[in-house]
Design an enzyme around this catalytic site. Structure first.
Site, PDB file in Angstrom:
ATOM      1  N   GLU A  66     -16.089  97.239  10.398  1.00  0.00           N
ATOM      2  CA  GLU A  66     -16.272  98.120   9.549  1.00  0.00           C
ATOM      3  C   GLU A  66     -17.567  99.189   9.954  1.00  0.00           C
ATOM      4  O   GLU A  66     -18.446  98.554  10.425  1.00  0.00           O
ATOM      5  CB  GLU A  66     -16.278  97.710   8.270  1.00  0.00           C
ATOM      6  CG  GLU A  66     -15.047  97.176   7.649  1.00  0.00           C
ATOM      7  CD  GLU A  66     -15.389  96.437   6.169  1.00  0.00           C
ATOM      8  OE1 GLU A  66     -16.122  96.923   5.593  1.00  0.00           O
ATOM      9  OE2 GLU A  66     -14.613  95.528   5.971  1.00  0.00           O
ATOM     10  N   ASN A 107     -16.465  84.762  14.815  1.00  0.00           N
ATOM     11  CA  ASN A 107     -17.264  85.191  13.642  1.00  0.00           C
ATOM     12  C   ASN A 107     -18.339  84.031  13.280  1.00  0.00           C
ATOM     13  O   ASN A 107     -19.352  84.442  12.848  1.00  0.00           O
ATOM     14  CB  ASN A 107     -16.283  85.256  12.399  1.00  0.00           C
ATOM     15  CG  ASN A 107     -15.741  86.827  12.558  1.00  0.00           C
ATOM     16  OD1 ASN A 107     -15.989  87.488  13.251  1.00  0.00           O
ATOM     17  ND2 ASN A 107     -15.077  86.996  11.427  1.00  0.00           N
ATOM     18  N   CYS A 151     -15.920  89.542   5.827  1.00  0.00           N
ATOM     19  CA  CYS A 151     -15.395  88.430   6.794  1.00  0.00           C
ATOM     20  C   CYS A 151     -16.217  87.462   6.858  1.00  0.00           C
ATOM     21  O   CYS A 151     -15.833  86.043   6.680  1.00  0.00           O
ATOM     22  CB  CYS A 151     -15.158  89.245   8.159  1.00  0.00           C
ATOM     23  SG  CYS A 151     -13.870  90.268   8.200  1.00  0.00           S
TER      24      CYS A 151
HETATM   25  P1  NAD Z   1      -8.281  94.874   2.514  1.00  0.00           P
HETATM   26  O1  NAD Z   1      -8.557  94.092   1.214  1.00  0.00           O
HETATM   27  O2  NAD Z   1      -9.107  95.907   2.657  1.00  0.00           O
HETATM   28  O3  NAD Z   1      -6.681  94.993   2.574  1.00  0.00           O
HETATM   29  C1  NAD Z   1      -5.468  94.493   2.203  1.00  0.00           C
HETATM   30  C2  NAD Z   1      -4.542  95.476   1.660  1.00  0.00           C
HETATM   31  O4  NAD Z   1      -3.341  94.609   1.705  1.00  0.00           O
HETATM   32  C3  NAD Z   1      -4.728  95.795   0.199  1.00  0.00           C
HETATM   33  O5  NAD Z   1      -4.562  97.305   0.371  1.00  0.00           O
HETATM   34  C4  NAD Z   1      -3.707  95.267  -0.350  1.00  0.00           C
HETATM   35  O6  NAD Z   1      -3.294  96.271  -1.456  1.00  0.00           O
HETATM   36  C5  NAD Z   1      -2.627  94.921   0.346  1.00  0.00           C
HETATM   37  N1  NAD Z   1      -1.573  94.098  -0.022  1.00  0.00           N
HETATM   38  C6  NAD Z   1      -1.723  92.891  -0.615  1.00  0.00           C
HETATM   39  N2  NAD Z   1      -0.602  92.233  -0.871  1.00  0.00           N
HETATM   40  C7  NAD Z   1       0.368  92.944  -0.252  1.00  0.00           C
HETATM   41  C8  NAD Z   1       1.774  93.047  -0.233  1.00  0.00           C
HETATM   42  N3  NAD Z   1       2.374  91.864  -0.443  1.00  0.00           N
HETATM   43  N4  NAD Z   1       2.477  93.893   0.480  1.00  0.00           N
HETATM   44  C9  NAD Z   1       1.646  94.810   1.037  1.00  0.00           C
HETATM   45  N5  NAD Z   1       0.411  94.826   1.086  1.00  0.00           N
HETATM   46  C10 NAD Z   1      -0.337  94.125   0.365  1.00  0.00           C
HETATM   47  O7  NAD Z   1      -8.559  93.637   3.692  1.00  0.00           O
HETATM   48  P2  NAD Z   1      -8.840  93.880   5.266  1.00  0.00           P
HETATM   49  O8  NAD Z   1     -10.546  93.835   5.045  1.00  0.00           O
HETATM   50  O9  NAD Z   1      -8.130  95.025   5.639  1.00  0.00           O
HETATM   51  O10 NAD Z   1      -8.558  92.417   5.631  1.00  0.00           O
HETATM   52  C11 NAD Z   1      -7.395  92.199   6.197  1.00  0.00           C
HETATM   53  C12 NAD Z   1      -7.342  90.994   7.100  1.00  0.00           C
HETATM   54  O11 NAD Z   1      -7.988  91.071   8.380  1.00  0.00           O
HETATM   55  C13 NAD Z   1      -8.026  89.748   6.482  1.00  0.00           C
HETATM   56  O12 NAD Z   1      -7.671  88.469   6.778  1.00  0.00           O
HETATM   57  C14 NAD Z   1      -9.638  89.824   7.249  1.00  0.00           C
HETATM   58  O13 NAD Z   1     -10.348  88.540   7.133  1.00  0.00           O
HETATM   59  C15 NAD Z   1      -9.276  90.606   8.284  1.00  0.00           C
HETATM   60  N6  NAD Z   1     -10.063  91.138   9.147  1.00  0.00           N
HETATM   61  C16 NAD Z   1     -10.899  91.991   8.370  1.00  0.00           C
HETATM   62  C17 NAD Z   1     -11.794  92.877   9.209  1.00  0.00           C
HETATM   63  C18 NAD Z   1     -12.736  93.927   8.358  1.00  0.00           C
HETATM   64  O14 NAD Z   1     -13.721  94.053   8.781  1.00  0.00           O
HETATM   65  N7  NAD Z   1     -12.248  94.020   7.039  1.00  0.00           N
HETATM   66  C19 NAD Z   1     -12.138  93.000  10.402  1.00  0.00           C
HETATM   67  C20 NAD Z   1     -11.307  91.818  11.229  1.00  0.00           C
HETATM   68  C21 NAD Z   1     -10.135  91.043  10.568  1.00  0.00           C
END
Ligand code: NAD
Length: 440
Positions: free
Chosen positions: A159, A215, A267
């Site tokens: 991020e 991580n 994360c």
């Molecule tokens: P987030 O919470 O920002 O976004 C998740 C989205 O999924 C939300 O908008 C939510 O409303 C939506 N959602 C939930 N249930 C749903 C459904 N049934 N159908 C459709 N949409 C639905 O999460 P994020 O930070 O984007 O992380 C997502 C994944 O990626 C996690 O596993 C995280 O560990 C991984 N990840 C995150 C990052 C980071 O920097 N944020 C980096 C690498 C990996």
């Protein structure tokens, strides 16, 4: 290629926008109607440098669209990316309910529409080893005859740098044993690795493990350096000098060696705990990782103790200005942010907080509500405050008006949780100055 992205958070929105930017047709689906409406109205729901341009360009020409209807998103899509939350559950393991519920919904759709052609479900969420198999089983349960594959493609974006990371990844990991999936994903990612960075094709389980190992290793580096900093404080060594000396060894590297108030974010905290849990489930005691978590949690307490000690262990009624709420600069994300953890502890000690952050005020309000005061000018936070506490190293805090800080605060006291300021300078300016691992 036609692509569906399920879950439009930090990962999903960046993924969808960047795939659209390279010419694909992307439809993003989310259950959050408010978020989808905002994006349909052209408003980005998150702050991420560089995203706005791509978002506006691709929505305008209709290559990036949004819906709340899963069927609409997937019916014409060859690739279906799962970018769903995998938060920590009660026992520290990754909560897979979001991922498996969507797998269930996909299974039902595939069963109702058995004429649809081959689809590849690509898991971008961070999930424990074996999850691809669980997703496959879930879908098969409803649609045993349907032609699909499940691929693991963990995401490494950071991020604050997410667009750059996505557009120019140091490596892409694709976990699949299916040649057809491999061919599509190779084609999809080709524009992103033009400069020669590798795509590693591995099996699904190894792909899932790579993300947790990466991580957890980075978190370990931070906790290790925090322990060195704590020892520096006890021995009189200066962690800045130690860091420079250690980091110039190419076997170690300069990054992730900055001591402070600990790691946070959406994360590291949950991923380290999930890997500990995977170890436990496999009857393996991952000793280092338990220590990584313990050190990280203790780091906030050690910082709080510095504040308490300065005020003779009584901060009841004291006012503190907090600069920085986001878990790191250039994001509005406050999930597991050290700033919020410290603020909660300060409130428990009956202190009052006035906080400033360039981007993370709204996200903080949704967690802390009106338990603290928010301002839109960093110097306004200082007025009537007994000390300044710096918790996020935003660039705008790096070269402040020191005189103004001094005259605005009741007492010239600064607690710097990110070692942003120069110790010698703070001394010369007459501040009482506390940082992490550096003698004053
Ligand atoms: P987030 O919470 O920002 O976004 C998740 C989205 O999924 C939300 O908008 C939510 O409303 C939506 N959602 C939930 N249930 C749903 C459904 N049934 N159908 C459709 N949409 C639905 O999460 P994020 O930070 O984007 O992380 C997502 C994944 O990626 C996690 O596993 C995280 O560990 C991984 N990840 C995150 C990052 C980071 O920097 N944020 C980096 C690498 C990996």
């Amino acid at each position: 290629m036609n692509i569906a992205v399920v879950g439009t958070g930090y990962v999903g929105l960046v993924t969808g926008t960047c795939f659209a930017e390279t010419g694909n047709n992307v439809i993003c689906v989310d259950i959050d109607e408010h978020k989808i409406q905002k994006m349909k109205d052209g408003v980005l729901p998150i702050y991420e440098p560089g995203l706005k341009n791509y978002f506006e360009r691709n929505t305008k020409i209709g290559r990036l669209t949004f819906t709340t209807d899963l069927k609409e998103a997937v019916e014409n899509s060859l690739l279906i990316f799962l970018c769903l939350p995998t938060p920590q559950d009660g026992n520290g393991s990754a909560d897979l309910s979001y991922v498996l519920n969507v797998a269930d919904d996909l299974g039902k759709l595939f069963s109702e529409h058995s004429h649809w052609e081959f689809k590849v479900i690509v898991d971008k969420s961070t999930v424990p080893v074996g999850t691809s198999e669980k997703v496959r089983e879930k879908i098969k349960k409803s649609a045993p005859e349907f032609n699909f594959d499940v691929v693991s493609n963990p995401e490494f974006l950071r991020e604050g740098l997410a667009v750059d990371d996505f557009m120019k990844p140091e490596r892409v990991i694709i976990g699949t044993s299916n040649d057809e999936s491999k061919k599509y994903l190779e084609q999809l990612y080709e524009p992103f690795v033009r400069s020669g960075n590798p795509i590693y094709f591995v099996d699904e389980k190894s792909a899932e493990m790579i993300k947790y190992a990466a991580n957890s290793f980075l978190a370990a580096k931070i906790s290790f350096m925090n322990e060195i900093a704590n020892l520096c404080e006890l021995t009189g060594a200066d962690v800045d000098k130690v860091r420079a000396g250690v980091g110039s060894d190419s076997r170690i590297g300069k990054r992730f060696l900055f001591p402070g108030v600990g790691y946070g974010g959406s994360c590291f905290p949950k991923d380290v705990k999930a890997l500990i849990n995977t170890s436990r489930e496999n009857e393996y005691d991952f000793k280092i990782l338990n220590a990584v978590v313990e050190v990280n949690e203790n780091q906030i307490e050690l910082f709080l103790n510095k504040i308490l000690k300065h005020f003779d262990n009584n901060i009841t009624g004291k006012n503190f200005a907090v600069w920085g709420l986001a878990f790191k600069p250039n994001t509005d994300d406050v999930r597991e942010a050290p700033a919020l953890k410290l603020i909660k502890r300060l409130l428990e000690e009956n202190a009052f907080i006035t906080a400033y952050d360039p981007e993370a005020t709204e996200t903080t309000k949704s967690v802390l509500g009106d338990s603290i005061k928010y301002v839109t000018d960093p110097y306004e936070a200082l007025e009537n405050s007994d000390a300044l506490i710096l918790m996020t190293e935003w660039n705008e805090f790096r070269n402040p008006d020191y005189e103004k800080i001094k005259t605005s605060l009741k007492h010239p006291v600064v607690f710097d949780g990110r070692n942003v300021y120069d110790v010698k300078k703070m001394k010369e300016l007459g501040f009482s100055y506390y940082s992490v691992g550096r003698p004053f």
